[in-house]
Motif scaffolding. Structure first.
Motif, PDB file in Angstrom:
ATOM      1  N   THR A  40      36.843  43.039  47.791  1.00 44.67           N
ATOM      2  CA  THR A  40      36.759  43.769  46.522  1.00 44.67           C
ATOM      3  C   THR A  40      37.055  42.801  45.366  1.00 44.67           C
ATOM      4  N   SER A  41      36.513  43.100  44.201  1.00 39.90           N
ATOM      5  CA  SER A  41      36.680  42.183  43.067  1.00 39.90           C
ATOM      6  C   SER A  41      38.139  42.100  42.642  1.00 39.90           C
ATOM      7  N   ARG A  42      38.584  40.860  42.378  1.00 38.04           N
ATOM      8  CA  ARG A  42      39.968  40.684  41.934  1.00 38.04           C
ATOM      9  C   ARG A  42      40.012  40.259  40.470  1.00 38.04           C
ATOM     10  N   ASP A  43      38.879  40.392  39.772  1.00 32.26           N
ATOM     11  CA  ASP A  43      38.811  39.903  38.390  1.00 32.26           C
ATOM     12  C   ASP A  43      39.873  40.546  37.506  1.00 32.26           C
ATOM     13  N   GLU A  44      40.024  41.881  37.634  1.00 31.57           N
ATOM     14  CA  GLU A  44      40.996  42.576  36.785  1.00 31.57           C
ATOM     15  C   GLU A  44      42.414  42.096  37.083  1.00 31.57           C
ATOM     16  N   HIS A  45      42.686  41.943  38.383  1.00 28.66           N
ATOM     17  CA  HIS A  45      44.021  41.464  38.784  1.00 28.66           C
ATOM     18  C   HIS A  45      44.283  40.073  38.194  1.00 28.66           C
ATOM     19  N   MET A  46      43.278  39.205  38.283  1.00 28.09           N
ATOM     20  CA  MET A  46      43.472  37.836  37.789  1.00 28.09           C
ATOM     21  C   MET A  46      43.699  37.825  36.277  1.00 28.09           C
ATOM     22  N   LYS A  47      42.929  38.678  35.588  1.00 26.18           N
ATOM     23  CA  LYS A  47      43.105  38.757  34.126  1.00 26.18           C
ATOM     24  C   LYS A  47      44.525  39.189  33.787  1.00 26.18           C
ATOM     25  N   PHE A  48      45.003  40.191  34.523  1.00 26.88           N
ATOM     26  CA  PHE A  48      46.343  40.719  34.261  1.00 26.88           C
ATOM     27  C   PHE A  48      47.410  39.642  34.500  1.00 26.88           C
ATOM     28  N   MET A  49      47.244  38.876  35.572  1.00 27.20           N
ATOM     29  CA  MET A  49      48.217  37.811  35.861  1.00 27.20           C
ATOM     30  C   MET A  49      48.237  36.784  34.721  1.00 27.20           C
ATOM     31  N   CYS A  50      47.048  36.394  34.266  1.00 27.16           N
ATOM     32  CA  CYS A  50      46.961  35.378  33.209  1.00 27.16           C
ATOM     33  C   CYS A  50      47.551  35.908  31.898  1.00 27.16           C
ATOM     34  N   GLU A  51      47.265  37.173  31.612  1.00 28.36           N
ATOM     35  CA  GLU A  51      47.821  37.764  30.372  1.00 28.36           C
ATOM     36  C   GLU A  51      49.336  37.714  30.366  1.00 28.36           C
ATOM     37  N   GLN A  52      49.925  37.985  31.540  1.00 30.23           N
ATOM     38  CA  GLN A  52      51.393  38.051  31.597  1.00 30.23           C
ATOM     39  C   GLN A  52      52.064  36.724  31.262  1.00 30.23           C
ATOM     40  N   ILE A  53      51.370  35.613  31.557  1.00 33.51           N
ATOM     41  CA  ILE A  53      52.005  34.315  31.297  1.00 33.51           C
ATOM     42  C   ILE A  53      51.361  33.569  30.127  1.00 33.51           C
ATOM     43  N   GLY A  54      50.304  34.148  29.563  1.00 32.16           N
ATOM     44  CA  GLY A  54      49.688  33.512  28.391  1.00 32.16           C
ATOM     45  C   GLY A  54      48.723  32.398  28.729  1.00 32.16           C
ATOM     46  N   ALA A  55      47.945  32.567  29.816  1.00 23.62           N
ATOM     47  CA  ALA A  55      46.913  31.559  30.138  1.00 23.62           C
ATOM     48  C   ALA A  55      45.535  32.188  29.928  1.00 23.62           C
ATOM     49  N   LYS A  56      44.548  31.336  29.608  1.00 18.60           N
ATOM     50  CA  LYS A  56      43.161  31.824  29.527  1.00 18.60           C
ATOM     51  C   LYS A  56      42.557  31.758  30.924  1.00 18.60           C
ATOM     52  N   LEU A  57      41.526  32.574  31.176  1.00 18.59           N
ATOM     53  CA  LEU A  57      40.923  32.577  32.511  1.00 18.59           C
ATOM     54  C   LEU A  57      39.436  32.254  32.436  1.00 18.59           C
ATOM     55  N   GLU A  58      38.992  31.366  33.317  1.00 19.66           N
ATOM     56  CA  GLU A  58      37.535  31.150  33.470  1.00 19.66           C
ATOM     57  C   GLU A  58      37.188  31.208  34.954  1.00 19.66           C
ATOM     58  N   GLY A 192      45.574  35.007  48.741  1.00 19.48           N
ATOM     59  CA  GLY A 192      45.298  36.277  49.419  1.00 19.48           C
ATOM     60  C   GLY A 192      43.804  36.497  49.562  1.00 19.48           C
ATOM     61  N   GLY A 193      43.405  36.879  50.755  1.00 19.27           N
ATOM     62  CA  GLY A 193      42.049  37.381  50.921  1.00 19.27           C
ATOM     63  C   GLY A 193      40.939  36.390  51.190  1.00 19.27           C
ATOM     64  N   CYS A 194      41.223  35.141  51.512  1.00 18.92           N
ATOM     65  CA  CYS A 194      40.098  34.254  51.849  1.00 18.92           C
ATOM     66  C   CYS A 194      39.581  34.641  53.235  1.00 18.92           C
ATOM     67  N   LEU A 195      38.348  35.123  53.283  1.00 16.18           N
ATOM     68  CA  LEU A 195      37.799  35.632  54.547  1.00 16.18           C
ATOM     69  C   LEU A 195      37.591  34.527  55.578  1.00 16.18           C
ATOM     70  N   LEU A 196      37.491  33.291  55.111  1.00 17.81           N
ATOM     71  CA  LEU A 196      37.257  32.194  56.055  1.00 17.81           C
ATOM     72  C   LEU A 196      38.463  31.956  56.961  1.00 17.81           C
ATOM     73  N   THR A 197      39.604  32.493  56.580  1.00 16.74           N
ATOM     74  CA  THR A 197      40.789  32.335  57.441  1.00 16.74           C
ATOM     75  C   THR A 197      40.882  33.472  58.464  1.00 16.74           C
ATOM     76  N   GLU A 198      39.969  34.434  58.386  1.00 16.77           N
ATOM     77  CA  GLU A 198      40.039  35.580  59.302  1.00 16.77           C
ATOM     78  C   GLU A 198      39.133  35.384  60.514  1.00 16.77           C
ATOM     79  N   GLU A 199      39.697  35.693  61.683  1.00 23.56           N
ATOM     80  CA  GLU A 199      38.987  35.446  62.933  1.00 23.56           C
ATOM     81  C   GLU A 199      37.671  36.229  63.016  1.00 23.56           C
TER      82      GLU A 199
END
Ligand code: SF4
Length: 324
Positions: A40-58, A192-199
């Motif tokens: 599932t998309s984690r874009d919103e989660h990543m944006k929220f994390m960056c906002e909390q510490i004051g970083a821009k996201l690309e 979290g969530g890299c599918l390549l690590t899953e059997e």
């Protein structure tokens, strides 16, 4: 002074960025989309994390480059599953380094911690990653920098090494303490969530590459549904729920026909365009078995280019042999 951060969305990369931001340096978080992240998309989660510490996201879409340059021929091999972690990190740093000019940034950081992961975060593996990155003196790992040789940004005084940390090993206690101190909300474990690590996902990928070559449009179809390989080699994918059905419907892969039972409700399916007659008939009966159908009754499956009739199997247990 600006820095670019390799940003997975996980806690460690957020803390690493925060340590650098606290030294008055502007940080741009670069998230590399390899295609094999979470389902599932984690874009919103990543944006929220960056906002909390004051970083821009690309977010950098490097799916094509990842397939071409890393996934199938990694110089340093794979971890326990299909995860080429050392090459993957080197690749991410290399492409992030290409953005240094664009952002007028002086160096790069990541949330790696010595000894935290068996493959990519051993000290020697970190050195290999640096070599692959082609910018080895410009990579700072703020969470464990004091355990590593000083890098150019530290030697030149762009950042204060004394304010960086010496975390090592698999314990998460210091990271959790730091998260608490800065009041970070809703954070995730690292990578979290890299599918390549899953059997299971790695088995699907291995099977897929045995039969055909992969392009980026195939990645999403590997993430959704039940996957079956039929006796003559055709691939059948059956949606498990509404979410899967939507994902399969939206595929841009040109390897499959869309398939569905016409006279009963049932899952959305994708089926190999190159299937033999015998696999087509088997697929028809399997699709009918997974639909809301009755035994001993004929149903029609529409495969976009053709339609076939078939019947439900007595038991789904008979189909287990085809599951990947
Ligand atoms: S876990 Fe996945 S994303 Fe992370 S380094 Fe390994 S292969 Fe790359």
């Amino acid at each position: 002074m600006k820095a670019l951060a390799l940003f997975s969305g996980g806690l460690d990369s957020v803390l690493a960025m925060k340590l650098i931001i606290d030294q008055g340096i502007e940080v741009i978080a670069i998230n590399v989309n390899t295609g094999f992240g979470a389902t599932t998309s984690r874009d919103e989660h990543m944006k929220f994390m960056c906002e909390q510490i004051g970083a821009k996201l690309e977010i950098l879409d490097l799916r094509d480059e990842y397939l071409d340059e890393v996934l199938f021929d990694p110089k340093y091999g794979y971890g326990k599953n299909f995860n080429p972690c050392i090459d993957c990190h080197g690749f991410m740093f290399r492409y992030t380094a290409d953005l240094l000019k664009k952002y007028d940034a002086a160096f790069m950081i990541s949330g790696e911690v010595v000894g935290q992961r068996p493959m990519s975060q051993r000290k020697d593996a970190m050195i290999q990653v640096q070599k692959l990155s082609e910018h080895d003196d410009l990579i700072v790992r703020p969470l464990c920098a004091k355990l590593l040789a000083p890098t150019k940004p530290e030697r030149e005084g762009w950042i204060n090494r004394e304010k960086l940390l010496d975390i090592s090993g698999r314990s998460r206690s210091r990271q959790l303490q730091l998260a608490k101190e800065i009041g970070l909300k809703d954070f995730e474990p690292p990578a979290g969530g890299c599918l390549l690590t899953e059997e299971k996902f790695s088995d699907r990928l291995r099977d897929f590459t045995k039969y055909t070559t992969m392009d980026k449009n195939d990645i999403d179809t590997l993430k959704a549904g039940r996957h079956l390989r039929l006796p003559d080699g055709a691939k059948l994918i059956i949606g498990r729920d509404k979410d899967d059905n939507e994902k399969l419907k939206n595929t841009t892969s040109d390897k499959y026909l869309r398939a569905r039972v016409l006279d009963a409700s049932g899952p959305f399916c994708l089926f190999d365009k190159t299937a033999t007659i015998s696999d087509k008939q088997l697929a028809t009966n399997i699709i009918i078995t997974y639909a809301r159908t009755q035994k001993d009754k004929l149903y029609t499956v529409d495969f976009t280019d053709y339609q076939l009739q078939g019947q439900k199997f007595d038991s789904k247990d008979q189909l287990q042999q085809y599951f990947i």
